[in-house]
Design a protein around this motif. Structure first.
Motif, mmCIF file in Angstrom:
data_model
loop_
_atom_site.group_PDB
_atom_site.id
_atom_site.type_symbol
_atom_site.label_atom_id
_atom_site.label_comp_id
_atom_site.label_asym_id
_atom_site.label_seq_id
_atom_site.Cartn_x
_atom_site.Cartn_y
_atom_site.Cartn_z
ATOM 1 N N ALA A 56 -16.067 -3.609 4.362
ATOM 2 C CA ALA A 56 -15.373 -3.464 5.646
ATOM 3 C C ALA A 56 -15.556 -2.032 6.133
ATOM 4 C CB ALA A 56 -13.887 -3.775 5.488
ATOM 5 N N VAL A 57 -15.897 -1.890 7.409
ATOM 6 C CA VAL A 57 -16.082 -0.571 8.015
ATOM 7 C C VAL A 57 -14.829 -0.246 8.814
ATOM 8 C CG1 VAL A 57 -17.492 0.823 9.569
ATOM 9 C CG2 VAL A 57 -18.567 -0.960 8.183
ATOM 10 N N LEU A 58 -14.177 0.853 8.433
ATOM 11 C CA LEU A 58 -12.952 1.275 9.109
ATOM 12 C C LEU A 58 -13.178 2.634 9.779
ATOM 13 C CD1 LEU A 58 -10.570 0.105 6.296
ATOM 14 C CD2 LEU A 58 -10.749 -0.886 8.560
ATOM 15 N N PRO A 59 -12.538 2.861 10.927
ATOM 16 C CA PRO A 59 -12.852 4.045 11.721
ATOM 17 C C PRO A 59 -12.359 5.381 11.158
ATOM 18 C CG PRO A 59 -11.131 2.773 12.787
ATOM 19 C CD PRO A 59 -11.601 1.983 11.605
ATOM 20 N N ASP A 60 -11.286 5.366 10.368
ATOM 21 C CA ASP A 60 -10.782 6.659 9.877
ATOM 22 C C ASP A 60 -10.180 6.530 8.481
ATOM 23 O OD1 ASP A 60 -8.139 5.648 10.211
ATOM 24 O OD2 ASP A 60 -8.117 6.334 12.277
ATOM 25 N N ARG A 61 -9.866 7.680 7.938
ATOM 26 C CA ARG A 61 -9.378 7.760 6.559
ATOM 27 C C ARG A 61 -8.021 7.067 6.389
ATOM 28 N NH1 ARG A 61 -10.009 12.862 2.809
ATOM 29 N NH2 ARG A 61 -8.839 12.140 1.022
ATOM 30 N N THR A 62 -7.128 7.231 7.362
ATOM 31 C CA THR A 62 -5.787 6.640 7.214
ATOM 32 C C THR A 62 -5.860 5.115 7.146
ATOM 33 O OG1 THR A 62 -5.448 6.753 9.609
ATOM 34 C CG2 THR A 62 -4.573 8.562 8.299
ATOM 35 N N GLN A 63 -6.715 4.518 7.969
ATOM 36 C CA GLN A 63 -6.846 3.057 7.910
ATOM 37 C C GLN A 63 -7.483 2.614 6.598
ATOM 38 O OE1 GLN A 63 -8.734 1.491 11.485
ATOM 39 N NE2 GLN A 63 -6.724 0.640 11.975
ATOM 40 N N ALA A 64 -8.452 3.384 6.109
ATOM 41 C CA ALA A 64 -9.094 3.035 4.835
ATOM 42 C C ALA A 64 -8.078 3.103 3.698
ATOM 43 C CB ALA A 64 -10.269 3.964 4.568
ATOM 44 N N GLU A 65 -7.257 4.136 3.699
ATOM 45 C CA GLU A 65 -6.237 4.267 2.653
ATOM 46 C C GLU A 65 -5.180 3.172 2.775
ATOM 47 O OE1 GLU A 65 -4.971 8.291 3.258
ATOM 48 O OE2 GLU A 65 -6.557 9.091 1.949
ATOM 49 N N ALA A 66 -4.799 2.836 4.003
ATOM 50 C CA ALA A 66 -3.822 1.759 4.206
ATOM 51 C C ALA A 66 -4.393 0.423 3.729
ATOM 52 C CB ALA A 66 -3.420 1.685 5.673
ATOM 53 N N ALA A 67 -5.668 0.191 4.012
ATOM 54 C CA ALA A 67 -6.306 -1.052 3.565
ATOM 55 C C ALA A 67 -6.359 -1.097 2.039
ATOM 56 C CB ALA A 67 -7.717 -1.158 4.149
ATOM 57 N N TYR A 68 -6.695 0.025 1.414
ATOM 58 C CA TYR A 68 -6.746 0.102 -0.047
ATOM 59 C C TYR A 68 -5.366 -0.201 -0.632
ATOM 60 C CZ TYR A 68 -7.757 1.957 -4.701
ATOM 61 O OH TYR A 68 -7.930 2.104 -6.053
ATOM 62 N N SER A 69 -4.337 0.393 -0.040
ATOM 63 C CA SER A 69 -2.966 0.154 -0.519
ATOM 64 C C SER A 69 -2.557 -1.307 -0.364
ATOM 65 C CB SER A 69 -1.980 1.046 0.232
ATOM 66 O OG SER A 69 -2.246 2.398 -0.032
ATOM 67 N N ALA A 70 -2.930 -1.917 0.751
ATOM 68 C CA ALA A 70 -2.600 -3.331 0.975
ATOM 69 C C ALA A 70 -3.305 -4.216 -0.046
ATOM 70 C CB ALA A 70 -2.993 -3.738 2.394
ATOM 71 N N LEU A 71 -4.548 -3.888 -0.367
ATOM 72 C CA LEU A 71 -5.277 -4.668 -1.377
ATOM 73 C C LEU A 71 -4.616 -4.516 -2.744
ATOM 74 C CD1 LEU A 71 -8.914 -3.835 -0.233
ATOM 75 C CD2 LEU A 71 -7.809 -6.074 -0.118
ATOM 76 N N GLU A 72 -4.184 -3.296 -3.076
ATOM 77 C CA GLU A 72 -3.487 -3.057 -4.348
ATOM 78 C C GLU A 72 -2.176 -3.834 -4.396
ATOM 79 O OE1 GLU A 72 -4.122 1.262 -6.385
ATOM 80 O OE2 GLU A 72 -2.931 1.186 -4.558
ATOM 81 N N LYS A 73 -1.444 -3.797 -3.294
ATOM 82 C CA LYS A 73 -0.143 -4.456 -3.227
ATOM 83 C C LYS A 73 -0.268 -5.966 -3.429
ATOM 84 C CE LYS A 73 2.515 -2.846 -0.066
ATOM 85 N NZ LYS A 73 3.109 -2.595 1.274
#
Length: 171
Positions: A6-23
């Protein structure tokens, strides 16, 4: 093994996506972020198109230089063109072969390089370009069921692009 990119535009969205996957309980060892401050394309093992182009050039050089020499030699022998008028015919034939080998080397360089850059790299080049533009990649590696779950989770973040890949069996 399946991959989801998945291509995300910025670091905050990438980190949020990573956290959601972990959750959601996806294993940490199957989730990676590529981008500034995280893994680079080379660290992750994304194919470098320049390396693939060099491999293709070497592969084509092996064949085209030899065939070029034979073709140049045969052409000079059949046409009896005098490259060096005072030289013996065999010298002119050998020079024709050398010119043919040179043409084969140029052909390998241009066609092999173009093939290696465009086809040999697959989707790696567009992903590298996006990383160079400051975007982030979230990559999920796992079974088909795992990447399907990850797809549903990542779609909430409205990625610029989301693409799934399957590794061929036996690799």
């Amino acid at each position: 093994m399946n991959y989801l990119v998945a291509v995300l535009p910025d670091r905050t969205q990438a980190e949020a996506a990573y956290s959601a996957l972990e959750k959601e309980g996806l294993p940490n060892d199957g989730i990676n972020i590529l981008g500034e401050g995280y893994q680079s394309a080379d660290d992750y093992g994304l194919i470098d198109p320049n390396i693939e182009a060099k491999k293709e050039i070497k592969r084509e050089l092996f064949w085209l230089v030899g065939f070029g020499f034979i073709a140049g030699f045969a052409f000079n022998w059949l046409t009896a063109i005098e490259i060096i008028p005072e030289g013996a015919p065999i010298v002119n034939h050998i020079l024709g072969g050398i010119f043919g080998a040179g043409a084969g080397a140029l052909g390998a360089y241009f066609s092999g390089g173009a093939v290696g850059l465009t086809i040999g790299s697959g989707d790696a080049l567009p992903y590298r370009n996006r990383l160079n533009a400051g975007k982030y990649l979230v990559i999920v590696k796992g079974t088909g069921e795992l990447t399907d779950r990850a797809t549903r989770i990542l779609r909430q973040f409205e990625p610029e692009n989301i693409q799934g890949y399957s590794e061929p069996i036996g690799t």
